[in-house]
Write a protein that holds these residues in place. Structure first.
Motif, PDB file in Angstrom:
ATOM      1  N   LEU A   1       0.815  -1.211   0.000  1.00  0.00           N
ATOM      2  CA  LEU A   1       0.000   0.000   0.000  1.00  0.00           C
ATOM      3  C   LEU A   1       0.852   1.266   0.000  1.00  0.00           C
ATOM      4  O   LEU A   1       0.485   2.267  -0.615  1.00  0.00           O
ATOM      5  CB  LEU A   1      -0.944   0.033   1.202  1.00  0.00           C
TER       6      LEU A   1
ATOM      7  N   HIS B   1     -10.302   2.755  -2.518  1.00  0.00           N
ATOM      8  CA  HIS B   1     -10.725   2.907  -1.122  1.00  0.00           C
ATOM      9  C   HIS B   1      -9.674   2.414  -0.142  1.00  0.00           C
ATOM     10  O   HIS B   1      -9.469   3.034   0.900  1.00  0.00           O
ATOM     11  CB  HIS B   1     -12.060   2.195  -0.877  1.00  0.00           C
ATOM     12  N   ASP B   2      -8.986   1.310  -0.467  1.00  0.00           N
ATOM     13  CA  ASP B   2      -7.997   0.800   0.479  1.00  0.00           C
ATOM     14  C   ASP B   2      -6.838   1.773   0.659  1.00  0.00           C
ATOM     15  O   ASP B   2      -6.289   1.909   1.745  1.00  0.00           O
ATOM     16  CB  ASP B   2      -7.493  -0.587   0.087  1.00  0.00           C
TER      17      ASP B   2
ATOM     18  N   GLU C   1      -8.354   4.882   2.682  1.00  0.00           N
ATOM     19  CA  GLU C   1      -8.642   4.546   4.070  1.00  0.00           C
ATOM     20  C   GLU C   1      -7.388   4.215   4.873  1.00  0.00           C
ATOM     21  O   GLU C   1      -7.381   4.336   6.089  1.00  0.00           O
ATOM     22  CB  GLU C   1      -9.628   3.377   4.133  1.00  0.00           C
ATOM     23  N   SER C   2      -6.313   3.811   4.185  1.00  0.00           N
ATOM     24  CA  SER C   2      -5.105   3.393   4.902  1.00  0.00           C
ATOM     25  C   SER C   2      -4.366   4.560   5.546  1.00  0.00           C
ATOM     26  O   SER C   2      -3.552   4.362   6.436  1.00  0.00           O
ATOM     27  CB  SER C   2      -4.157   2.678   3.945  1.00  0.00           C
TER      28      SER C   2
END
Length: 192
Positions: free
Chosen positions: A52, A109-110, A113-114
């Motif tokens: 990420l 989104h990941d 949101e991370s």
């Protein structure tokens, strides 16, 4: 971080930027980014502890590119706020159309949101420009609220256009008429 480490980190990001442009966001595996950067498949983990974090660094490049394009389109501010909004919205939709993989990555989104993406530093300045232009176009409106609705509408056009749905539903092959309708809906009809 040494100059060599910074160079390798930058090479990994550039390899990811190129990969997403050529093959889309789904192709962004650590192994493939490492291969394209010419390093071992474990090398990215030394500079980006998680996948990420590397994806976020790549997405930040997309936000920087979009921001630069928007600044160029708006220019020196000599045009009316409505004309600047039209230019900004057109750049946003064109970026989504021509940089599809990057656009999708930027709004995953990941990533958002991370907390890795640094949303406040990457996308909110551009939203601030949108709020300012809406406020100058509609001084009595709740500019952040109208700008949020406008952005949501533009994002919806970008997504539906990318999927081919709007072309099928409306019969148009250019998003310009949709853009005019969106701006009229949020800002009122343009005075002529």
């Amino acid at each position: 971080m040494t100059e060599e480490e910074a160079g390798l980190r930058s090479r990994l990001i550039e390899a990811g930027v190129d990969l997403v442009a050529q093959e889309g966001a789904q192709a962004l595996s650590l192994r493939e980014i490492a291969r394209r950067a010419g390093v071992s498949h474990g090398a990215p983990r030394r500079y980006f502890p998680t996948h990420l974090e590397l994806l976020s660094a790549i997405a930040r490049r997309g936000f920087a590119d979009l921001g630069a394009r928007a600044a160029q389109a708006i220019g020196d501010g000599a045009a009316s706020p409505r004309a600047q909004l039209t230019a900004l919205a057109g750049v946003y939709l064109d970026f989504a159309r021509t940089q599809r993989g990057m656009y999708e990555l930027m709004f995953r989104h990941d990533l958002l949101e991370s907390g890795q993406l640094g949303l406040r530093e990457t996308s909110l300045p551009l939203f601030g420009v949108l709020v300012d232009l809406v406020g100058r176009t509609r001084p009595r409106a709740d500019a952040p609220l109208v700008a949020g609705a406008l952005w949501a509408n533009l994002h919806g056009i970008a997504q539906l256009w990318g999927w081919g749905s709007l072309q099928l539903a409306t019969g148009v092959d250019d998003f310009a008429p949709l853009l005019r309708s969106v701006l009229d809906a949020h800002l009122g009809p343009e005075e002529r």
